[in-house]
Design a protein around this motif. Structure first.
Motif, PDB file in Angstrom:
ATOM      1  N   ASP A  33       0.872  -1.170   0.000  1.00 39.09           N
ATOM      2  CA  ASP A  33       0.000   0.000   0.000  1.00 39.09           C
ATOM      3  C   ASP A  33       0.911   1.222   0.000  1.00 39.09           C
ATOM      4  O   ASP A  33       1.620   1.481   0.969  1.00 39.09           O
ATOM      5  N   HIS A  34       0.904   1.963  -1.092  1.00 39.36           N
ATOM      6  CA  HIS A  34       1.831   3.080  -1.247  1.00 39.36           C
ATOM      7  C   HIS A  34       1.527   4.245  -0.301  1.00 39.36           C
ATOM      8  O   HIS A  34       2.409   5.051  -0.021  1.00 39.36           O
ATOM      9  N   GLU A  35       0.313   4.327   0.193  1.00 38.63           N
ATOM     10  CA  GLU A  35      -0.030   5.413   1.121  1.00 38.63           C
ATOM     11  C   GLU A  35       0.481   5.138   2.521  1.00 38.63           C
ATOM     12  O   GLU A  35       0.937   6.039   3.212  1.00 38.63           O
ATOM     13  N   THR A  36       0.368   3.872   2.968  1.00 43.58           N
ATOM     14  CA  THR A  36       0.749   3.546   4.342  1.00 43.58           C
ATOM     15  C   THR A  36       2.037   2.745   4.432  1.00 43.58           C
ATOM     16  O   THR A  36       2.614   2.635   5.506  1.00 43.58           O
ATOM     17  N   GLY A  37       2.478   2.147   3.313  1.00 45.97           N
ATOM     18  CA  GLY A  37       3.674   1.311   3.332  1.00 45.97           C
ATOM     19  C   GLY A  37       3.421  -0.090   3.860  1.00 45.97           C
ATOM     20  O   GLY A  37       4.344  -0.864   4.048  1.00 45.97           O
ATOM     21  N   THR A  38       2.169  -0.443   4.112  1.00 44.37           N
ATOM     22  CA  THR A  38       1.799  -1.740   4.657  1.00 44.37           C
ATOM     23  C   THR A  38       1.831  -2.804   3.565  1.00 44.37           C
ATOM     24  O   THR A  38       1.414  -2.572   2.439  1.00 44.37           O
ATOM     25  N   THR A  39       2.318  -3.991   3.922  1.00 52.27           N
ATOM     26  CA  THR A  39       2.280  -5.126   3.005  1.00 52.27           C
ATOM     27  C   THR A  39       0.898  -5.765   3.084  1.00 52.27           C
ATOM     28  O   THR A  39       0.401  -6.064   4.172  1.00 52.27           O
TER      29      THR A  39
ATOM     30  N   PRO B 114      -4.073  -6.629   5.342  1.00 50.54           N
ATOM     31  CA  PRO B 114      -2.714  -6.494   5.867  1.00 50.54           C
ATOM     32  C   PRO B 114      -2.116  -7.871   6.220  1.00 50.54           C
ATOM     33  O   PRO B 114      -2.827  -8.749   6.717  1.00 50.54           O
TER      34      PRO B 114
END
Length: 103
Positions: A75-81, A97
């Protein structure tokens, strides 16, 4: 549809309806075909905006058979995989997530 877009669509419908009423009041017979078309467009925008939420997403079916796929996204907004889960019965995909189960 975002709340701002919903508000803009309803504002456009209100403007069209106001224009239709003004043409009916001022135009007599000459303005009535245009007024009816403006009114119809206003009604269609309102109906589409109000009932749009109905098709936004499906509720999870009880007993869904979620299967984890090998796909992973960032997720490019949060950096979450995010892990991709798939329900073969409905064809629905969920991006969850990493480490969590789809719910």
């Amino acid at each position: 549809m975002s709340p701002g877009a919903r508000l803009a669509a309803l504002g456009l419908a209100a403007a069209l309806a106001t224009g239709a009423l003004a043409l009916l009041g001022l135009g007599g017979d000459k303005g009535s075909p245009i007024a009816y078309m403006l009114g119809l467009q206003a009604v269609l925008i309102v109906i589409g905006t109000v009932f749009e939420a109905r098709y936004r997403g499906r509720k999870s079916v009880a007993g869904a058979q979620w299967q984890r796929t090998s796909e992973r996204e960032i997720d490019h907004e949060t950096g979450t995989t995010l892990e991709v889960w798939f329900d073969p019965v409905t064809g629905e995909r969920r991006y969850v997530p990493a480490g969590q189960l789809p719910g």
